[in-house]
Scaffold this active site. Structure first.
Site, PDB file in Angstrom:
ATOM      1  N   TYR A 309      -4.696 -19.546   3.949  1.00 53.40           N
ATOM      2  CA  TYR A 309      -5.355 -18.274   3.243  1.00 53.40           C
ATOM      3  C   TYR A 309      -6.849 -18.315   3.912  1.00 53.40           C
ATOM      4  CZ  TYR A 309      -6.590 -15.410  -0.436  1.00 53.40           C
ATOM      5  OH  TYR A 309      -7.050 -14.409  -1.486  1.00 53.40           O
ATOM      6  N   TYR A 360      -4.767  -8.142   4.789  1.00 50.92           N
ATOM      7  CA  TYR A 360      -5.232  -8.792   3.437  1.00 50.92           C
ATOM      8  C   TYR A 360      -4.231  -8.528   2.517  1.00 50.92           C
ATOM      9  CZ  TYR A 360      -8.355 -10.656  -0.314  1.00 50.92           C
ATOM     10  OH  TYR A 360      -9.261 -11.089  -1.242  1.00 50.92           O
TER      11      TYR A 360
END
Lengths: 407, 146
Positions: A309, A360
Site C-alpha cells: 500500500y 488509488y
C-alpha cells in the site's frame, strides 16, 4: 480495532501484533474482478462495486447464488449484502463482515474468509472494495483528509498549525528518514520511477502512456518540501473484488488457485497521531510481517513479487525495510537501480503501478495483481513467480498477506 | 462527517480536551498535561495516564528541538491559500523528547533550518483570512539565536 481474533497481544514498545490462528494452506483466492481505473467517472461506488463483484464471480466460474459470504470496509459500505441482493436479484442467506474491503483489510479479508469457511458459515466469500473519490472530489465530500480532520486533537492541535493532511504528515516523516538514515530525494524518486515504469507496461493503469524518469521526478514541484506531487498517490475511481474459498473447492473451479499461506496484522499504539508515534520513521509492518512470514514458512528472500500500500513513496520505503527485505534505514540504498523492476529486479515491486501510478483503489488491486502474477497473466509479469506478498497499511495498522502458487 | 464549526480551522478554544492549552497560551504559558502520580507527560491530552494517574496541565520551559518540518507550498484547505509557503514542524520538548508539538516555525529562512536545533516558544495570534475578525493566541516556535 479489527475484530480479527486478537486473543493475545504480543507487546512491543510502540505497537503490537495480533496473534492469528494458523490458516496456512486452507483457503485460496479463486476468482478476481476489476473495473476500469480512471479519473472521475461519474459513477457511484455502488455501481463500481457491483461490476467488480460480477467480474470476480464470473472469473471464479461461479454464479451469484454461490456467494454466501461478503466482506467489505465498514466505513465505505457501498456494496454490502443488501446491495448484492438488489443488484443480482438474489435473496439467500449471506454471512457478512464489515472488516474486509480495502486498505489493510484487503490483506486480512482472506483470514476472515478462512475462519468463516472453517466454521461452515460460508463456502464462497466475496471481498469487494469500490471507490469513487475522483468523482466525489468536486463536492468536497469523502476522501482521506476529511476522516482525519474530525478528531479533536487533530482539529485543535494539528490542523490550525498546518500540520495536515496526509501529504504534510508524510513530508515530515520523509524528512526525518532522510535525516536519520541519509535517504536521498533521488532514492524516493526511484520508487516512483519503478511504479511508473510498471504502469507503462499495464494498459489498465491510469498513468499508462505517461513515462517518468528520475529527472522528471527531481524537476517536479513540492507539495510540502521534501514531498513532491510525484511522491503521492493518485485519486481515482475504480474497484476490484476477489472470491476466497477452500483450497479443495478452488482446485475444482476455473482458475489456478492463489493459496493463502500467511496473514499478519500489526498496530501502532498512537494510531493515526503520527506526530506522537515514538518510532516516527517506522510502520506497523514491524509487527505484522514476521507473523505472516512465519505462518507461511518463508523468509523475505523467498518473495518473488511484493506489492505494498503506497500512498507516498516514504510509506513504500518504510514497509520494504520493516518487512525485512533490507536492514532498517537501508531502503533508500536498496531501491536504487533496477532492484524493484519486474523483469531484472531483486525485488519486483508494485508491478501494476501501485497507488502511485496504477490507481488509488486502496490496495484491493494490489491483491488482484498478486493473484495475476501467480497465474502468470500480469501485464508486467515476473518470471517464475511462486510467492507474492501484499503489505497493507492504514496508518494505525499494517497487515501482510502471503500468497503462493498451488504446488 | 464534515466540519461545521464556523471558525475552523482556528482551534476550538472551548473544546474541553484542549481548552487549557489555549488558555495557557493566552497568558504566555506553554502547558502540557503531566501525570500527578508518575510524572510522565501525557500528550496528546487524555483523561488518564497509562499508569492510571490523573494528568494535570503543567507549565514547561518552552524550549524544544526541531524534530522535523515541512515547507508547505500548496494550500490543502482554502484557509491556507494566503499562508503558503509556510513551515509547519514538530518540535520535541526539552523536558521530554517524546512530546512533540505541531507548530509553525516563524522568522526563519526555511533553507537554513537544521535538524534537532534548539527552538523556543513564541506566542502569537493565529488568524485566517477565511475567518475574518477572529484570532487565537497559539504557541509558535523560533530558532534560538546562536
Amino acid at each position: 480495532m479489527g475484530q480479527i481474533g486478537a486473543d493475545t497481544l504480543l507487546g512491543v514498545d510502540w505497537g503490537y501484533a495480533s496473534a492469528l490462528d494458523d490458516v496456512c494452506g486452507q483457503v485460496a483466492i479463486a476468482g478476481v474482478g476489476e473495473t476500469a481505473y480512471t479519473k472521475a467517472s461519474g459513477r457511484t461506488a455502488r455501481e463500481i462495486g457491483a461490476e467488480a463483484a460480477e467480474r470476480a464471480i464470473a472469473d471464479a466460474g461461479l454464479q451469484p447464488s454461490d456467494i454466501d459470504g461478503i466482506t467489505w470496509s465498514g466505513t465505505f459500505a457501498d456494496f454490502d449484502d443488501a446491495a448484492f441482493h438488489e443488484h443480482f436479484g438474489t435473496s439467500h442467506d449471506i454471512w457478512t463482515s464489515p472488516w474486509g474491503g480495502g486498505m489493510a483489510w484487503a490483506a486480512t479479508a482472506p483470514y476472515l474468509a478462512a475462519r468463516a469457511i472453517n466454521e461452515r458459515r460460508a463456502r464462497h466469500v466475496l471481498n469487494v472494495f469500490p471507490v469513487a473519490w475522483a468523482t466525489q472530489r468536486g463536492s468536497m465530500t469523502g476522501g482521506p483528509g476529511e476522516v482525519h480532520a474530525a478528531q479533536s486533537a487533530k482539529q485543535n492541535l494539528e490542523v490550525p498549525f498546518g500540520w495536515f493532511p496526509q501529504p504534510v504528515y508524510f513530508a515530515t516523516i520523509m524528512r526525518r528518514h532522510m535525516l536519520e538514515f541519509g535517504t536521498t530525494e533521488e532514492q524516493f524518486g526511484a520508487v516512483a520511477v519503478a511504479c511508473r515504469r510498471h504502469a507503462n507496461l499495464n494498459p489498465d493503469a491510469v498513468m499508462h502512456g505517461r513515462p517518468m524518469e528520475i529527472a522528471d521526478y527531481v524537476a517536479a514541484p513540492y507539495l510540502a518540501e521534501p514531498l513532491r506531487l510525484l511522491d503521492s498517490c493518485l485519486i481515482s475511481d475504480g474497484g476490484a473484488a476477489y472470491v476466497t474459498t477452500s483450497v479443495e473447492r478452488a482446485r475444482d473451479l476455473k482458475q489456478p488457485p492463489a493459496i493463502v499461506r500467511g496473514v499478519g496484522e500489526g498496530y501502532s499504539n498512537t494510531g493515526t497521531h503520527w506526530a506522537q508515534q515514538r518510532a516516527f520513521t517506522s510502520s506497523p509492518q514491524v509487527f505484522s510481517a514476521p507473523g505472516a512470514f512465519a505462518m507461511a514458512g518463508i523468509t523475505p528472500t523467498d518473495v518473488d513479487v511484493l506489492t505494498v500500500y503506497d500512498p507516498f513513496t516514504i510509506v513504500s520505503l518504510m514497509q520494504i525495510e520493516d518487512m525485512g527485505f533490507c536492514e532498517k534505514g537501508e531502503a533508500g540504498r536498496f531501491v536504487e537501480g533496477d532492484t524493484l523492476f519486474h523483469d531484472s529486479g531483486k525485488l519486483p515491486f508494485n508491478t501494476h503501478g501501485g497507488l502511485l501510478s496504477h490507481a488509488y483503489v486502496l490496495g484491493i488491486a494490489h491483491v488482484v495483481e498478486c493473484v495475476k502474477q501467480l497465474r502468470g497473466i500480469a501485464a508486467a509479469q515476473v518470471p517464475s513467480c511462486e510467492v507474492a506478498v501484499y503489505g497493507g497499511y492504514t496508518g494505525h495498522m499494517a497487515s501482510t498477506l502471503v500468497l503462493s502458487r498451488d504446488s | 462527517m464534515a466540519i461545521t464549526r464556523e471558525d475552523f480551522p482556528l482551534p476550538d478554544v472551548n473544546d474541553p480536551v484542549t481548552a487549557p492549552f489555549f488558555a495557557g497560551a493566552a497568558r504566555g504559558e506553554l502547558l502540557i498535561p503531566r501525570c500527578a502520580s508518575c510524572g510522565e507527560y501525557v500528550w496528546y491530552p487524555a483523561e488518564a495516564c497509562s499508569c492510571g494517574g490523573t494528568p494535570e496541565w503543567t507549565r514547561v520551559s518552552g524550549r524544544a528541538t526541531l524534530f522535523s518540518w515541512a515547507v508547505v507550498q500548496r494550500a490543502f484547505l482554502p484557509a491556507f491559500a494566503d499562508k503558503v509557503p509556510f513551515v509547519t514542524a514538530l518540535v520535541a520538548l526539552d523536558e521530554d523528547g517524546s512530546v512533540r508539538i505541531p507548530t509553525y516555525i516563524v522568522d526563519a529562512d526555511p533553507a537554513s533550518l537544521v535538524a534537532d536545533q534548539p527552538v523556543e516558544v513564541e506566542f502569537r495570534p493565529l488568524s485566517f483570512s477565511t475567518v475574518p475578525g477572529k484570532s487565537v493566541v497559539v504557541p509558535m516556535f523560533k530558532v534560538v539565536a546562536a
